[in-house]
Design a protein around this motif. Structure first.
Motif, short mmCIF file in Angstrom:
data_model
loop_
_atom_site.label_atom_id
_atom_site.label_comp_id
_atom_site.label_asym_id
_atom_site.label_seq_id
_atom_site.Cartn_x
_atom_site.Cartn_y
_atom_site.Cartn_z
N PHE A 1 0.77 -1.36 -0.05
CA PHE A 1 -0.08 -0.05 0.03
C PHE A 1 0.76 1.36 0.04
CE2 PHE A 1 0.41 -1.81 4.18
CZ PHE A 1 1.05 -0.74 5.20
N LYS A 2 0.41 2.41 -0.45
CA LYS A 2 0.91 3.56 -0.47
C LYS A 2 1.76 3.96 0.85
CE LYS A 2 0.79 8.16 -2.01
NZ LYS A 2 -0.17 9.44 -2.66
N GLY A 3 3.14 4.22 1.02
CA GLY A 3 3.56 4.59 2.02
C GLY A 3 4.07 3.36 3.02
N ASP A 4 3.92 2.30 2.45
CA ASP A 4 4.48 1.03 3.43
C ASP A 4 5.87 0.97 3.12
OD1 ASP A 4 5.56 -0.54 1.26
OD2 ASP A 4 3.57 -1.25 0.75
N PRO A 5 6.59 0.21 4.35
CA PRO A 5 8.09 0.47 4.37
C PRO A 5 9.06 -0.43 3.65
CG PRO A 5 7.03 -0.93 6.01
CD PRO A 5 6.09 -0.52 5.26
N PHE A 6 8.21 -1.06 2.64
CA PHE A 6 9.04 -1.84 1.72
C PHE A 6 9.75 -1.11 0.53
CE2 PHE A 6 9.52 -4.77 -2.18
CZ PHE A 6 10.56 -5.73 -1.43
N ARG A 7 11.02 -1.42 0.57
CA ARG A 7 11.94 -0.91 -0.58
C ARG A 7 13.14 -1.80 -1.09
NH1 ARG A 7 8.49 2.10 0.94
NH2 ARG A 7 8.59 4.15 1.64
N ILE A 8 13.33 -1.40 -2.28
CA ILE A 8 14.29 -2.24 -3.03
C ILE A 8 15.31 -1.25 -3.76
CG2 ILE A 8 15.10 -3.84 -4.91
CD1 ILE A 8 12.41 -4.99 -4.49
N GLU A 9 16.77 -1.41 -3.43
CA GLU A 9 17.52 -0.76 -4.22
C GLU A 9 18.30 -1.48 -5.38
OE1 GLU A 9 20.56 -0.09 -0.90
OE2 GLU A 9 20.23 2.13 -0.97
N ALA A 10 18.19 -0.69 -6.41
CA ALA A 10 18.69 -1.07 -7.80
C ALA A 10 18.96 -0.28 -9.04
CB ALA A 10 17.53 -2.15 -8.42
N ASP A 11 19.74 -0.37 -9.66
CA ASP A 11 20.03 0.49 -10.85
C ASP A 11 18.88 0.20 -11.88
OD1 ASP A 11 20.95 1.98 -12.97
OD2 ASP A 11 23.06 0.98 -13.01
N TRP A 12 17.92 0.94 -12.10
CA TRP A 12 16.76 0.69 -13.19
C TRP A 12 17.04 1.35 -14.47
CZ3 TRP A 12 14.04 -2.84 -11.09
CH2 TRP A 12 13.84 -2.73 -9.76
#
Length: 215
Positions: A182-193
């Motif tokens: 959902f919008k604003g949830d804490p899940f993140r992934i770092e990558a070169d997109w």
């Protein structure tokens, strides 16, 4: 306190053959004591070393290790997911049939975070029978749909599987994450997109097709 009763399920065809019950032990599953015996003895006795990124932690090996749960109370160094599948460790089960079990992650990225595993031990995709893999996905697909109807906050759903140490797999029993987004949830992934040139994509596609031929 035992496992929650399985959901009733319909419309699934069994895969060919029967699953083995063997569960090899491994000393590769080392956990950092954080919560200790009290967490392991709690009602939701689930362990997942693959932390995806919570409470401001971006995707990194450091954050994954930080969020491991101590399970020194397990007898020996056996596979904790096999223990759950055999009913020897407690779990908050949402689905179970002869081949698959799905249960709540003890440290969810978002409320409703599920783990779907084959009952038969397979360390990674190389060890996982294709028909069982299909069933893992089928159950995960169904549970993803169920999350949207559950009343939990769910504007989207992620399915994620880590295969191998380089992919941050730290519990070496295949497991597929299914969790609400959902919008604003804490899940993140770092990558070169960055967008790659077609020439590079075509060259990579050749390598992948070569791998398919080698299967």
């Amino acid at each position: 306190m035992g496992r929650s009763p399985p959901l009733q399920h319909r419309g699934y065809l069994p895969p060919d053959g029967r699953l083995a019950d063997a569960c090899p032990t491994t000393d590769e599953q080392q956990f950092v004591s954080g919560h200790g015996a009290s967490a392991w003895q709690s009602r939701n006795r689930l362990v997942d070393g693959n932390r995806l990124g919570v409470a401001g932690h971006l995707w990194s090996r450091r954050s994954l290790r930080h969020l491991r749960i101590g399970v020194g109370e397990l007898q020996g160094d056996g596979c904790v997911f096999c223990s759950i599948a055999r009913g020897q460790a407690e779990a908050s089960v949402v689905f179970e049939d002869e081949w698959i079990i799905a249960f709540m992650d003890i440290q969810p990225v978002t409320p409703g975070h599920l783990l779907v595993i084959p009952k038969s031990h397979a360390e990674g995709l190389e060890d996982l029978r294709e028909d069982i893999g299909v069933r893992v996905w089928t159950v995960a697909h169904r549970l993803g749909r169920a999350l949207r109807l559950s009343g939990l906050r769910c504007e989207g759903v992620n399915l994620f599987l880590a295969d191998g140490e380089a992919a941050f797999q730290e519990v070496f029993h295949v497991h597929l994450h299914v969790f609400p987004r959902f919008k604003g949830d804490p899940f993140r992934i770092e990558a070169d997109w960055r967008v790659h040139e077609r020439r590079l994509l075509d060259e990579t596609a050749v390598a992948v097709r070569r791998g398919i031929t080698a299967l």
